[in-house]
Design a protein around this motif. Structure first.
Motif, mmCIF file in Angstrom:
data_model
loop_
_atom_site.group_PDB
_atom_site.id
_atom_site.type_symbol
_atom_site.label_atom_id
_atom_site.label_comp_id
_atom_site.label_asym_id
_atom_site.label_seq_id
_atom_site.Cartn_x
_atom_site.Cartn_y
_atom_site.Cartn_z
ATOM 1 N N ALA A 1 -29.490 -14.957 15.574
ATOM 2 C CA ALA A 1 -29.081 -16.351 15.831
ATOM 3 C C ALA A 1 -28.900 -17.112 14.524
ATOM 4 O O ALA A 1 -27.958 -17.901 14.382
ATOM 5 N N VAL A 2 -29.782 -16.873 13.550
ATOM 6 C CA VAL A 2 -29.664 -17.540 12.252
ATOM 7 C C VAL A 2 -28.383 -17.091 11.548
ATOM 8 O O VAL A 2 -27.623 -17.920 11.020
ATOM 9 N N ILE A 3 -28.125 -15.800 11.567
ATOM 10 C CA ILE A 3 -26.932 -15.268 10.894
ATOM 11 C C ILE A 3 -25.661 -15.798 11.549
ATOM 12 O O ILE A 3 -24.710 -16.209 10.872
ATOM 13 N N GLU A 4 -25.635 -15.829 12.887
ATOM 14 C CA GLU A 4 -24.450 -16.338 13.600
ATOM 15 C C GLU A 4 -24.240 -17.833 13.351
ATOM 16 O O GLU A 4 -23.107 -18.284 13.174
ATOM 17 N N ALA A 5 -25.330 -18.601 13.343
ATOM 18 C CA ALA A 5 -25.216 -20.045 13.084
ATOM 19 C C ALA A 5 -24.693 -20.293 11.674
ATOM 20 O O ALA A 5 -23.863 -21.177 11.453
ATOM 21 N N ARG A 6 -25.156 -19.500 10.721
ATOM 22 C CA ARG A 6 -24.675 -19.631 9.340
ATOM 23 C C ARG A 6 -23.181 -19.332 9.270
ATOM 24 O O ARG A 6 -22.417 -20.049 8.628
ATOM 25 N N GLY B 1 -26.666 -26.402 14.232
ATOM 26 C CA GLY B 1 -26.973 -25.077 14.766
ATOM 27 C C GLY B 1 -27.760 -24.248 13.766
ATOM 28 O O GLY B 1 -28.686 -23.516 14.139
ATOM 29 N N VAL B 2 -27.414 -24.378 12.494
ATOM 30 C CA VAL B 2 -28.163 -23.681 11.441
ATOM 31 C C VAL B 2 -29.585 -24.222 11.373
ATOM 32 O O VAL B 2 -30.553 -23.453 11.341
ATOM 33 N N THR B 3 -29.710 -25.534 11.382
ATOM 34 C CA THR B 3 -31.033 -26.161 11.316
ATOM 35 C C THR B 3 -31.899 -25.715 12.482
ATOM 36 O O THR B 3 -33.069 -25.360 12.300
ATOM 37 N N SER B 4 -31.332 -25.704 13.667
ATOM 38 C CA SER B 4 -32.071 -25.311 14.866
ATOM 39 C C SER B 4 -32.518 -23.857 14.802
ATOM 40 O O SER B 4 -33.676 -23.539 15.081
ATOM 41 N N SER B 5 -31.612 -22.964 14.416
ATOM 42 C CA SER B 5 -31.975 -21.544 14.366
ATOM 43 C C SER B 5 -32.981 -21.276 13.248
ATOM 44 O O SER B 5 -33.876 -20.434 13.405
ATOM 45 N N LEU B 6 -32.863 -21.994 12.138
ATOM 46 C CA LEU B 6 -33.857 -21.839 11.067
ATOM 47 C C LEU B 6 -35.230 -22.311 11.527
ATOM 48 O O LEU B 6 -36.250 -21.706 11.201
ATOM 49 N N SER B 7 -35.261 -23.394 12.283
ATOM 50 C CA SER B 7 -36.538 -23.895 12.812
ATOM 51 C C SER B 7 -37.185 -22.846 13.702
ATOM 52 O O SER B 7 -38.397 -22.594 13.604
ATOM 53 N N ARG B 8 -36.391 -22.222 14.583
ATOM 54 C CA ARG B 8 -36.938 -21.165 15.446
ATOM 55 C C ARG B 8 -37.450 -19.990 14.619
ATOM 56 O O ARG B 8 -38.493 -19.406 14.926
#
Length: 195
Positions: free
Chosen positions: A73-78, A105-112
């Motif tokens: 998810a982090v890679i896809e958001a980036r 989306g990046v911020t959210s996935s990084l938080s997770r």
């Protein structure tokens, strides 16, 4: 003699009108360059975050092999965030909203990702991970500062082209108001952290 006085007054009026109109345009161009510079700083801050993400993901990968869904998810958001580009001279509110949405989306996935890291004490103690986490926090602060400065650069530009009589000339020159960065929808709610 009277003829030369009339010609002189007309020439002075034309020169005065030209100076006034070109001054308005030149001021708008100068302020627009400030906006472009500020937008470049916003992009630089986001690029720094995007450059840190692969290192962070690789570090976590070594410890948390079964967190693959979060890492993906982090890679896809980036990837999505880096695909959205904006020309600051023609920025529209819709483009800025799309950019903002991709970055959130990046911020959210990084938080997770960072919440999932709490389950790995060895990872939390790893020096390289701690350094990356500190750099990421620093980068988020740089992003906030760059976005704030972008909004600060927008205000004088918008004021310049929206005040009378400048707004008349700005319309003739095709100058348009630029949108501000706004918080993403739902940002007013505190983040929910679950362990």
């Amino acid at each position: 003699m009277k003829k030369w006085i009339i010609i002189g007054v007309i020439v002075i009026a034309i020169i005065g009108l030209y100076s006034w109109a070109s001054g308005i345009y030149n001021k708008a161009v100068t302020l627009e360059q400030d906006v472009k510079e500020s937008w470049g700083n916003v992009n630089t801050a986001y690029q720094r975050r995007n450059d840190l993400i692969p290192n962070l993901v690789e570090t976590v990968k070594g410890y948390a092999k079964h967190e693959q869904g979060t890492l993906t998810a982090v890679i896809e958001a980036r990837a999505k965030a880096t695909s959205v580009t904006i020309d600051p001279s023609n920025v529209t509110p819709e483009q800025l909203a799309a950019f903002n949405q991709a970055q959130s989306g990046v911020t959210s996935s990084l938080s997770r990702l960072l919440v999932s890291v709490e389950q790995y004490p060895n990872l939390k103690a790893d020096a390289s991970f701690m350094k990356l986490q500190d750099e990421l926090a620093s980068t988020e602060n740089q992003i906030l500062t760059a976005r704030t400065r972008f909004n600060e650069a927008i205000k004088p530009y918008n004021n310049n082209i929206n005040t009378f009589p400048r707004n008349i000339l700005a319309g003739m020159y095709g100058l348009k108001q630029k949108p501000y960065f706004e918080a993403v929808a739902g940002a007013e709610k505190p983040a929910e952290v679950k362990f």
